[in-house]
Design an enzyme around this catalytic site. Structure first.
Site, PDB file in Angstrom:
ATOM      1  N   SER A 250       0.847  -1.199   0.000  1.00  0.00           N
ATOM      2  CA  SER A 250       0.000   0.000   0.000  1.00  0.00           C
ATOM      3  C   SER A 250       0.875   1.239   0.000  1.00  0.00           C
ATOM      4  CB  SER A 250      -0.885   0.005   1.240  1.00  0.00           C
ATOM      5  OG  SER A 250      -0.098   0.332   2.374  1.00  0.00           O
ATOM      6  N   LYS A 251       0.215   2.373  -0.056  1.00  0.00           N
ATOM      7  CA  LYS A 251       0.918   3.657  -0.072  1.00  0.00           C
ATOM      8  C   LYS A 251       1.927   3.761   1.079  1.00  0.00           C
ATOM      9  CE  LYS A 251      -1.404   6.959  -2.843  1.00  0.00           C
ATOM     10  NZ  LYS A 251      -1.447   5.988  -3.930  1.00  0.00           N
ATOM     11  N   ARG A 252       1.582   3.144   2.187  1.00  0.00           N
ATOM     12  CA  ARG A 252       2.464   3.222   3.358  1.00  0.00           C
ATOM     13  C   ARG A 252       3.827   2.565   3.112  1.00  0.00           C
ATOM     14  NH1 ARG A 252      -0.971   0.398   6.697  1.00  0.00           N
ATOM     15  NH2 ARG A 252      -2.611   0.923   5.238  1.00  0.00           N
TER      16      ARG A 252
END
Ligand code: GLU
Length: 486
Positions: A250-252
């Site tokens: 994910s973006k994280r």
């Protein structure tokens, strides 16, 4: 059967690595079967969709070499077909207007949570009388359209990756919303599951290949195909890309968009090769390095794993280094020169400098750095001291303080002729001469010269480094500074 597959990205963000990997599998499958790979831009979320994201997605796919076979279909332009399908379902009694307010739905979910049951719509407005509907409308309530899902329905399909799949209607969360904002005489805004089915059928898609996060949608969509009397495609759900901890990427996790990988200096060849390996195992003997075309020849879903694919930076780096090391000096220069220009760096030109043309100088620099590059970005950082005068690092300063270093560099300076080019032989001779004159070992002089030229004891081949900096007239300046500083 003619194979027609599609990628259906939503232009609500830049091209995500997961979407790109789905594109890879679609492309490989289409090319393997001599079929067509189509695009559909799913821009029905008007608030979040932006034309610049569509551009980014198309540019990214083109950069990766994932060519498509027709003008992309723009989903928002097909809204009348979507509305017609919803009307068809309403008229057949397979869909209905639901007037439940957000507050009522929230209360319903709270009660379900409290009693330990899974949240679902309880189908409360399935059988409203016209009078009840009228009453809700006169309260000013806005309706959505819901598609009936019988709890007793069983849904099954033979997934190309996951095999036999079975779902029960009761697991699908109750009657599904297929359109929002649907006053009495209109059907408002059609939603994802409905429009995908209508569009895939209209585009005669034979195989729907997408991430396994869509499995529950597939179950719902199969009910819609049946209700609308549309022919079914075959489904293949590909494993998700996971981060190092085994959770969905994910973006994280930092880098997730194809543009970011490009900016980090990964080549399209390596990235697309790597994405193919994320979930697909090449046949025995093929190795892990191949082109898209080579993979397409042997691609099948039998070799796509069910388990999620962990993102492995080491493998991507290895592939990228292989690709870069196989480039010719000319190709490498072509890849690096734009990065150098973006820094405002100019290669020395003219011929009096002895360096030949700008291009020859850049070619020699590209060739010099090539073997040590993992990413193109390394080719920017490692080229920096060839364009910008470096600071001396601690090791270099120490070296320049060593016994005999200054004397040897001074002797070398005395032999330099800025107006003449420096051949490899001359460079070797000058090194030997200066070392002898100063009474130091040639190794000490070489280390000191590297320190003076690059500000560091590490770096590529010294003689080539020196010749390049000689051509740009920098060797004298740096040697003088080093002597002055020591
Ligand atoms: N627009 C959907 C997405 O980006 C498409 C999913 C599908 O392939 O049906 O997730």
């Amino acid at each position: 059967m003619t194979v027609r597959v599609r990628l259906a990205p939503s232009p609500t963000g830049t091209l995500h690595i997961g979407t790109a990997r789905t594109a890879v599998f679609n492309w490989l499958f289409a090319r393997h079967h001599g079929g067509e790979f189509l695009l559909r831009i799913e821009d029905t979320d008007r608030e979040r969709s932006r034309p610049e994201f569509t551009t980014d997605i198309l540019d990214g796919l083109a950069w990766l070499g994932l060519s498509w076979d027709a003008e992309p279909v723009i989903q928002s332009e097909r809204i009348e077909a979507h509305r017609a399908a919803i009307n068809q379902l309403l008229e057949a009694g397979l869909a209905y207007r639901c007037y439940a307010s957000e507050a009522e739905l929230e209360q319903m979910r709270e009660r379900q949570k409290a009693s330990g049951s899974a949240p679902r719509y309880d189908n409360r407005h399935r059988n409203l009388t016209p009078e009840q509907e009228q009453a809700f409308r006169s309260e000013g309530r806005e309706a959505v359209v819901r598609f009936r899902i019988d709890d007793g329905a069983t849904i099954g399909w033979n997934d190309l990756v996951r095999g036999e799949m079975r779902w029960s209607g009761s697991d699908l969360g109750g009657d599904m919303v297929i359109a929002r904002r649907a006053p009495a005489d209109q059907v408002g805004d059609p939603l994802y599951n409905l429009v995908v089915v209508v569009d895939d059928a209209a585009m005669a898609i034979s195989h729907v290949i997408r991430g396994e996060d869509h499995i529950a949608n597939t179950a719902k969509q199969l009910l819609l195909y049946e209700a609308l009397g549309l022919p079914l495609p075959v489904f293949a759900h590909t494993p998700l890309i996971l981060n190092q901890e085994g959770r969905k990427l994910s973006k994280r996790d930092g880098v997730t968009s194809v543009g970011e990988f490009k900016a980090m200096g990964y080549t399209a060849e390596a990235l697309v090769n790597y994405m193919t390996l994320l979930g697909w195992s090449p046949p025995e003997g093929m190795g892990e390095r191949f082109t898209l075309r080579e993979a397409a020849e042997v691609f099948s879903f039998d070799r796509v794993n069910r388990a999620g694919a962990r993102f492995d930076w080491d493998k991507l780096n290895w592939l990228n280094a292989q690709v870069l090391h196989d480039l010719s000096a000319a190709e490498l220069r072509q890849a690096l020169a734009p990065l150098w220009r973006a820094e405002g760096w100019q290669a020395p030109g003219g011929d009096e400098s002895g360096g030949g043309s700008r291009e020859a100088w850049e070619l020699e620099l590209a060739e010099l750095l090539g073997p040590s590059l993992t990413t193109l970005r390394d080719g920017l950082e490692q080229a920096r001291p060839f364009f910008e005068r470096p600071e001396l690092d601690a090791g270099a300063s120490q070296q320049l303080d060593a016994d005999g270093a200054t004397a040897a560099l001074t002797a070398l300076l005395g032999q330099l002729d800025e107006n003449a080019s420096l051949s490899v032989e001359q460079a070797q001779e000058q090194l030997a001469g200066a070392a002898a004159a100063a009474g130091v070992k040639k190794g000490v002089l070489m280390k000191s010269l590297r320190a003076a030229l690059l500000g560091s004891l590490k770096g590529p081949d010294l003689i080539t480094t020196w010749r390049l900096l000689h051509a740009s007239g920098e060797d004298r300046a740096r040697l003088m500074l080093a002597v002055a500083q020591s």
